[in-house]
Design a protein around this motif. Sequence first.
Motif, mmCIF file in Angstrom:
data_model
loop_
_atom_site.group_PDB
_atom_site.id
_atom_site.type_symbol
_atom_site.label_atom_id
_atom_site.label_comp_id
_atom_site.label_asym_id
_atom_site.label_seq_id
_atom_site.Cartn_x
_atom_site.Cartn_y
_atom_site.Cartn_z
ATOM 1 N N THR A 12 0.850 -1.184 0.000
ATOM 2 C CA THR A 12 0.000 0.000 0.000
ATOM 3 C C THR A 12 0.886 1.234 0.000
ATOM 4 O OG1 THR A 12 -1.905 1.047 1.088
ATOM 5 C CG2 THR A 12 -0.198 0.146 2.524
ATOM 6 N N ARG A 13 0.263 2.390 -0.010
ATOM 7 C CA ARG A 13 1.010 3.648 0.104
ATOM 8 C C ARG A 13 1.076 4.046 1.572
ATOM 9 N NH1 ARG A 13 -0.455 8.146 -4.072
ATOM 10 N NH2 ARG A 13 -0.847 9.108 -2.067
ATOM 11 N N LEU A 14 2.176 4.640 1.950
ATOM 12 C CA LEU A 14 2.386 5.021 3.341
ATOM 13 C C LEU A 14 1.280 5.937 3.853
ATOM 14 C CD1 LEU A 14 4.105 4.918 5.856
ATOM 15 C CD2 LEU A 14 5.540 6.715 4.898
ATOM 16 N N ASP A 15 0.787 6.864 3.032
ATOM 17 C CA ASP A 15 -0.246 7.791 3.512
ATOM 18 C C ASP A 15 -1.591 7.108 3.747
ATOM 19 O OD1 ASP A 15 -0.964 7.439 0.866
ATOM 20 O OD2 ASP A 15 -0.782 9.554 0.322
ATOM 21 N N ILE A 25 9.557 -0.878 4.681
ATOM 22 C CA ILE A 25 9.862 0.013 3.571
ATOM 23 C C ILE A 25 11.324 -0.189 3.186
ATOM 24 C CG2 ILE A 25 10.483 1.939 5.098
ATOM 25 C CD1 ILE A 25 9.216 3.831 2.980
ATOM 26 N N ALA A 26 11.627 0.026 1.927
ATOM 27 C CA ALA A 26 13.014 -0.099 1.483
ATOM 28 C C ALA A 26 13.856 0.973 2.164
ATOM 29 C CB ALA A 26 13.095 0.052 -0.029
ATOM 30 N N GLY A 27 14.978 0.548 2.747
ATOM 31 C CA GLY A 27 15.901 1.473 3.400
ATOM 32 C C GLY A 27 17.249 1.447 2.711
ATOM 33 N N PRO A 28 18.165 2.300 3.140
ATOM 34 C CA PRO A 28 19.477 2.370 2.497
ATOM 35 C C PRO A 28 20.307 1.093 2.649
ATOM 36 C CG PRO A 28 19.422 3.745 4.467
ATOM 37 C CD PRO A 28 18.025 3.241 4.247
ATOM 38 N N PRO A 66 5.213 10.549 1.677
ATOM 39 C CA PRO A 66 3.920 9.958 2.036
ATOM 40 C C PRO A 66 3.367 9.007 0.976
ATOM 41 C CG PRO A 66 3.684 12.307 1.591
ATOM 42 C CD PRO A 66 5.149 11.992 1.539
ATOM 43 N N ASP A 67 3.804 9.153 -0.279
ATOM 44 C CA ASP A 67 3.290 8.269 -1.324
ATOM 45 C C ASP A 67 4.205 7.068 -1.577
ATOM 46 O OD1 ASP A 67 5.376 9.670 -2.461
ATOM 47 O OD2 ASP A 67 4.316 10.113 -4.326
ATOM 48 N N ALA A 68 5.137 6.807 -0.654
ATOM 49 C CA ALA A 68 6.038 5.664 -0.794
ATOM 50 C C ALA A 68 5.253 4.356 -0.695
ATOM 51 C CB ALA A 68 7.110 5.711 0.289
ATOM 52 N N ASP A 69 5.643 3.378 -1.494
ATOM 53 C CA ASP A 69 5.048 2.048 -1.401
ATOM 54 C C ASP A 69 5.673 1.303 -0.227
ATOM 55 O OD1 ASP A 69 3.341 2.289 -3.579
ATOM 56 O OD2 ASP A 69 4.862 1.611 -4.991
ATOM 57 N N VAL A 70 4.803 0.712 0.596
ATOM 58 C CA VAL A 70 5.259 -0.017 1.781
ATOM 59 C C VAL A 70 4.504 -1.333 1.877
ATOM 60 C CG1 VAL A 70 5.817 2.115 3.020
ATOM 61 C CG2 VAL A 70 3.569 1.082 3.329
ATOM 62 N N LEU A 71 5.024 -2.236 2.675
ATOM 63 C CA LEU A 71 4.329 -3.477 2.988
ATOM 64 C C LEU A 71 3.698 -3.289 4.361
ATOM 65 C CD1 LEU A 71 3.744 -6.416 2.083
ATOM 66 C CD2 LEU A 71 5.706 -7.085 3.468
#
Length: 160
Positions: A12-15, A25-28, A66-71
């Motif tokens: 989904t999207r984070l927002d 979320i993908a991190g560094p 806020p529009d980042a894709d997350v699980l």
Amino acid sequence: MTMEPRLPGRTTRLDQLGPGSCYLIAGPDGPDLALVVLRDGRREALLLNRRHEADGHLRIVSEIAPDADVLALQGAFLAPSGALADIAVGHAALAPAALHLGDGRAYLCGCDRDGRLAAFDVGSGRVSAMDPGDLPRASRWRVMVPEGNGVVTVYAAEPA
């Protein structure tokens, strides 16, 4: 036949996630496990698997799009792990990254890049006025997600 690790959740999207929601979320340096928190009216991320380099506290990050894709990890909850003897009681210096337990709720503290500490109610994601130093605390805790007829441990925190 190959077996792939499966994490329970949905993309989904984070927002779209409310305060108190856990997500990946993908991190560094690989995936980050985070809790959506509210501080000063702003949505931020309390990173559950990353600590502040200087003092070992959990990191608070505010610059995630806020529009980042997350699980989204639906139904995720935090609970102490290990023996009950591992739960410390009494006022002491704030234990970095400990899960504080009291009044039927759980609290985590985080530190932003300016060194400011904030305590968050894990269930609501909101800043708490409660002093977590007065509560019993567990330095070992887990993030678990209901899956099938049981739960899956997504992350196990250990003392620094």
